[in-house]
Design a protein around this motif. Structure first.
Motif, PDB file in Angstrom:
ATOM      1  N   PRO A  66       0.649  -1.249   0.187  1.00 21.33           N
ATOM      2  CA  PRO A  66      -0.031  -0.004  -0.072  1.00 21.33           C
ATOM      3  C   PRO A  66       0.763   1.132   0.053  1.00 21.33           C
ATOM      4  O   PRO A  66       0.528   2.344  -0.422  1.00 21.33           O
ATOM      5  CB  PRO A  66      -0.765  -0.244   1.285  1.00 21.33           C
ATOM      6  N   LEU A  67       2.032   1.260   0.241  1.00 21.38           N
ATOM      7  CA  LEU A  67       2.713   2.358   0.578  1.00 21.38           C
ATOM      8  C   LEU A  67       3.234   2.912  -0.948  1.00 21.38           C
ATOM      9  O   LEU A  67       3.880   2.072  -1.773  1.00 21.38           O
ATOM     10  CB  LEU A  67       4.262   2.117   1.424  1.00 21.38           C
ATOM     11  N   ARG A  68       3.232   4.227  -0.993  1.00 15.51           N
ATOM     12  CA  ARG A  68       3.192   4.818  -2.387  1.00 15.51           C
ATOM     13  C   ARG A  68       4.198   6.213  -2.237  1.00 15.51           C
ATOM     14  O   ARG A  68       4.175   6.645  -1.105  1.00 15.51           O
ATOM     15  CB  ARG A  68       2.107   4.944  -3.211  1.00 15.51           C
ATOM     16  N   GLY A  69       4.721   6.558  -3.285  1.00 15.74           N
ATOM     17  CA  GLY A  69       5.327   7.954  -3.549  1.00 15.74           C
ATOM     18  C   GLY A  69       6.542   8.310  -2.398  1.00 15.74           C
ATOM     19  O   GLY A  69       7.311   7.435  -2.300  1.00 15.74           O
ATOM     20  N   PRO A  70       6.477   9.676  -2.069  1.00 16.52           N
ATOM     21  CA  PRO A  70       7.419   9.870  -1.104  1.00 16.52           C
ATOM     22  C   PRO A  70       7.851   9.159   0.200  1.00 16.52           C
ATOM     23  O   PRO A  70       8.929   8.719   0.425  1.00 16.52           O
ATOM     24  CB  PRO A  70       7.253  11.174  -0.537  1.00 16.52           C
ATOM     25  N   ALA A  71       6.537   8.419   0.700  1.00 12.31           N
ATOM     26  CA  ALA A  71       6.658   7.694   1.569  1.00 12.31           C
ATOM     27  C   ALA A  71       7.420   6.349   1.497  1.00 12.31           C
ATOM     28  O   ALA A  71       8.264   5.962   2.421  1.00 12.31           O
ATOM     29  CB  ALA A  71       5.362   7.310   2.344  1.00 12.31           C
ATOM     30  N   LEU A  72       7.140   5.853   0.343  1.00 13.32           N
ATOM     31  CA  LEU A  72       7.991   4.563   0.096  1.00 13.32           C
ATOM     32  C   LEU A  72       9.288   4.989  -0.336  1.00 13.32           C
ATOM     33  O   LEU A  72      10.287   4.030  -0.005  1.00 13.32           O
ATOM     34  CB  LEU A  72       7.163   3.893  -1.356  1.00 13.32           C
TER      35      LEU A  72
ATOM     36  N   ARG B   7      11.771  -4.168 -11.416  1.00 12.55           N
ATOM     37  CA  ARG B   7      12.519  -3.161 -12.331  1.00 12.55           C
ATOM     38  C   ARG B   7      11.344  -2.175 -12.668  1.00 12.55           C
ATOM     39  O   ARG B   7      11.755  -0.716 -12.890  1.00 12.55           O
ATOM     40  CB  ARG B   7      13.352  -3.595 -13.259  1.00 12.55           C
ATOM     41  N   ASP B   8      10.256  -2.681 -13.115  1.00 19.10           N
ATOM     42  CA  ASP B   8       9.286  -1.991 -13.693  1.00 19.10           C
ATOM     43  C   ASP B   8       8.499  -0.959 -12.411  1.00 19.10           C
ATOM     44  O   ASP B   8       8.227   0.229 -13.030  1.00 19.10           O
ATOM     45  CB  ASP B   8       8.028  -2.516 -14.220  1.00 19.10           C
ATOM     46  N   ALA B   9       8.658  -1.325 -11.274  1.00 24.91           N
ATOM     47  CA  ALA B   9       8.331  -0.739 -10.016  1.00 24.91           C
ATOM     48  C   ALA B   9       9.105   0.437  -9.777  1.00 24.91           C
ATOM     49  O   ALA B   9       8.506   1.444  -9.326  1.00 24.91           O
ATOM     50  CB  ALA B   9       7.771  -1.517  -8.941  1.00 24.91           C
ATOM     51  N   LEU B  10      10.267   0.036  -9.675  1.00 28.92           N
ATOM     52  CA  LEU B  10      11.478   1.013  -9.659  1.00 28.92           C
ATOM     53  C   LEU B  10      11.323   2.117 -10.701  1.00 28.92           C
ATOM     54  O   LEU B  10      11.467   3.395 -10.291  1.00 28.92           O
ATOM     55  CB  LEU B  10      12.854   0.423  -9.566  1.00 28.92           C
ATOM     56  N   ALA B  11      11.034   1.968 -11.742  1.00 32.47           N
ATOM     57  CA  ALA B  11      10.883   2.807 -12.869  1.00 32.47           C
ATOM     58  C   ALA B  11       9.711   3.957 -12.797  1.00 32.47           C
ATOM     59  O   ALA B  11       9.775   5.106 -12.913  1.00 32.47           O
ATOM     60  CB  ALA B  11      10.849   2.128 -14.166  1.00 32.47           C
ATOM     61  N   ALA B  12       8.767   3.438 -12.049  1.00 33.00           N
ATOM     62  CA  ALA B  12       7.595   4.014 -11.540  1.00 33.00           C
ATOM     63  C   ALA B  12       8.023   4.989 -10.481  1.00 33.00           C
ATOM     64  O   ALA B  12       7.185   6.277 -10.394  1.00 33.00           O
ATOM     65  CB  ALA B  12       6.543   3.217 -11.311  1.00 33.00           C
ATOM     66  N   LEU B  13       8.726   4.638  -9.646  1.00 26.30           N
ATOM     67  CA  LEU B  13       9.114   5.412  -8.484  1.00 26.30           C
ATOM     68  C   LEU B  13      10.044   6.590  -8.762  1.00 26.30           C
ATOM     69  O   LEU B  13      10.167   7.551  -8.283  1.00 26.30           O
ATOM     70  CB  LEU B  13       9.477   4.361  -7.356  1.00 26.30           C
TER      71      LEU B  13
ATOM     72  N   MET C 182      17.058  -5.058  -8.549  1.00 25.63           N
ATOM     73  CA  MET C 182      16.165  -5.057  -9.401  1.00 25.63           C
ATOM     74  C   MET C 182      15.648  -6.529 -10.114  1.00 25.63           C
ATOM     75  O   MET C 182      16.536  -6.934 -10.749  1.00 25.63           O
ATOM     76  CB  MET C 182      16.237  -3.944 -10.470  1.00 25.63           C
ATOM     77  N   THR C 183      14.584  -7.102  -9.965  1.00 29.78           N
ATOM     78  CA  THR C 183      14.089  -8.302 -10.301  1.00 29.78           C
ATOM     79  C   THR C 183      13.589  -8.224 -11.708  1.00 29.78           C
ATOM     80  O   THR C 183      12.615  -7.075 -11.871  1.00 29.78           O
ATOM     81  CB  THR C 183      13.438  -9.186  -9.390  1.00 29.78           C
ATOM     82  N   GLY C 184      13.575  -9.360 -12.620  1.00 33.86           N
ATOM     83  CA  GLY C 184      12.973  -9.324 -13.840  1.00 33.86           C
ATOM     84  C   GLY C 184      12.441 -10.720 -14.267  1.00 33.86           C
ATOM     85  O   GLY C 184      12.360 -11.004 -15.496  1.00 33.86           O
ATOM     86  N   GLY C 185      12.281 -11.502 -13.080  1.00 34.92           N
ATOM     87  CA  GLY C 185      11.513 -12.746 -13.587  1.00 34.92           C
ATOM     88  C   GLY C 185      12.571 -13.772 -14.205  1.00 34.92           C
ATOM     89  O   GLY C 185      13.826 -13.677 -13.896  1.00 34.92           O
TER      90      GLY C 185
ATOM     91  N   PRO D  21      18.291   7.780 -13.608  1.00 37.39           N
ATOM     92  CA  PRO D  21      19.263   6.494 -13.429  1.00 37.39           C
ATOM     93  C   PRO D  21      19.197   5.833 -11.764  1.00 37.39           C
ATOM     94  O   PRO D  21      19.035   6.851 -10.890  1.00 37.39           O
ATOM     95  CB  PRO D  21      20.766   7.146 -13.408  1.00 37.39           C
ATOM     96  N   VAL D  22      19.315   4.780 -11.643  1.00 40.14           N
ATOM     97  CA  VAL D  22      19.054   4.229 -10.240  1.00 40.14           C
ATOM     98  C   VAL D  22      20.329   4.580  -9.378  1.00 40.14           C
ATOM     99  O   VAL D  22      19.832   4.705  -8.116  1.00 40.14           O
ATOM    100  CB  VAL D  22      18.963   2.535 -10.442  1.00 40.14           C
ATOM    101  N   ARG D  23      21.306   4.905  -9.926  1.00 36.21           N
ATOM    102  CA  ARG D  23      22.288   5.140  -9.171  1.00 36.21           C
ATOM    103  C   ARG D  23      22.158   6.472  -8.277  1.00 36.21           C
ATOM    104  O   ARG D  23      22.877   6.662  -7.351  1.00 36.21           O
ATOM    105  CB  ARG D  23      23.908   5.299 -10.090  1.00 36.21           C
ATOM    106  N   GLU D  24      21.195   7.357  -8.977  1.00 38.72           N
ATOM    107  CA  GLU D  24      21.090   8.401  -8.204  1.00 38.72           C
ATOM    108  C   GLU D  24      20.086   8.338  -6.730  1.00 38.72           C
ATOM    109  O   GLU D  24      20.439   9.354  -5.862  1.00 38.72           O
ATOM    110  CB  GLU D  24      19.884   9.383  -9.005  1.00 38.72           C
ATOM    111  N   ILE D  25      19.719   7.204  -6.556  1.00 44.03           N
ATOM    112  CA  ILE D  25      19.014   7.032  -5.267  1.00 44.03           C
ATOM    113  C   ILE D  25      19.615   6.019  -4.287  1.00 44.03           C
ATOM    114  O   ILE D  25      18.994   5.650  -3.452  1.00 44.03           O
ATOM    115  CB  ILE D  25      17.430   6.689  -5.537  1.00 44.03           C
TER     116      ILE D  25
END
Length: 299
Positions: free
Chosen positions: A169-175, A189-195, A212-215, A199-203
């Motif tokens: 349930p947690l989303r946005g800045p709280a997540l 990885r799709d969920a990270l892209a939405a967040l 980041m998982t991709g099945g 570049p991921v290195r920035e966070i």
């Protein structure tokens, strides 16, 4: 002196009704299904059992009803070497359950009925367990949940690992704030892209791994000192059921980090563990031992 645990799982417990179909259903049709069985499950609990099989001193915190399904879950924790030290039976409630549907191609769909037991408060004795654990593995249920568990783990010299599933349930800045508290973050990885759209290195925080998982495409991992994520392809094996493969992967990667492995080494170890797991049915069927994973890596 109180026992110190290597791995403490918190939340995410259920009984799985496992159904097998020829192909996954679509809308407005009927499909014959075969009941494979009623098996212990829950994504955090599965990973905790995976950690136990890998030889980590493991414990669990969660909530069940006071029914036969609770007995099934407790017995299975014992079979996997997990201490249900923080398990609470709640009178008058049914133990949570899920419906897991798998097809002949090992694809799956999971139905998640809600339960009031998913929203129970942490007790002081739960936080005391977290303070005695090297790693606390959970999901970002809400901000207070993450802050309490991260704070307790850090008090005892441990750290937090988060499984960021799509259904949380947690989303946005709280997540984002919750992710910053964790030493390891598992996220599709799709969920990270939405967040985060950069570049991921920035966070990535200091001493943090973001995985980041991709099945079937494998997983990507990045640490603060890396310019780009490293890719770990999924091992090609004959999959029977992918249920619980990610949970097994998470437990194995955490176990490798606790052993001092680099991120690349941990990804390889976790990939091998998941490859062994998917050759068995059920969320916990085929959870490998450390010796089994090392034997596969040696080949």
């Amino acid at each position: 002196m109180s026992e110190r645990y290597d791995f403490l799982g918190v939340g995410g417990l259920a009984v799985d009704w496992l159904m097998s179909v020829d192909r996954l259903p679509i809308a407005d049709d009927k499909y014959p299904a075969r009941l494979v069985g009623k098996l212990p499950g829950g994504f955090i609990a599965n990973a905790t059992c995976g950690a136990g099989r890998l030889g980590l001193r493991s414990a669990y915190i969660g909530w069940t009803g006071d029914d036969a399904d609770a007995d099934l879950l407790v017995d299975d924790f014992g079979a996997h070497g997990v201490d249900p030290a923080g398990l609470v039976r709640v009178p008058g409630e049914l133990t949570p359950f899920t419906v897991v549907i798998t097809d002949q191609a090992a694809r799956r769909a999971i139905l998640l009925p809600n339960s009031p037991l998913y929203n129970q408060p942490l007790a002081p004795e739960h936080l005391a367990l977290a303070a005695r654990s090297r790693v606390v593995y959970t999901y970002p249920r809400d901000a207070a949940w993450v802050d309490a568990l991260a704070g307790a783990a850090e008090t005892g010299g441990g750290w937090l690992a988060l499984d960021v599933e799509s259904a949380i349930p947690l989303r946005g800045p709280a997540l984002r704030a919750a992710i910053d508290r964790a030493a390891i973050v598992f996220i599709h990885r799709d969920a990270l892209a939405a967040l985060h759209d950069g570049p991921v290195r920035e966070i990535v925080q200091p001493d943090q791994w973001i995985v980041m998982t991709g099945g079937g495409e494998g997983a990507w991992g990045i640490a603060a000192d890396m310019a780009e994520p490293v890719h770990q392809p999924a091992r090609r094996v004959k999959a029977v059921d992918t249920t619980g493969a990610g949970d097994c992967f998470h437990a194995a990667l955490i176990a490798a980090r606790l052993d001092g492995a680099t991120l690349r080494e941990a990804l390889a170890f976790a990939s091998a563990a998941a490859a062994l797991k998917v050759q068995h049915r059920g969320a916990r069927g085929g959870l490998p031992t450390r010796a089994e994973v090392e034997a596969l890596l040696a080949t």
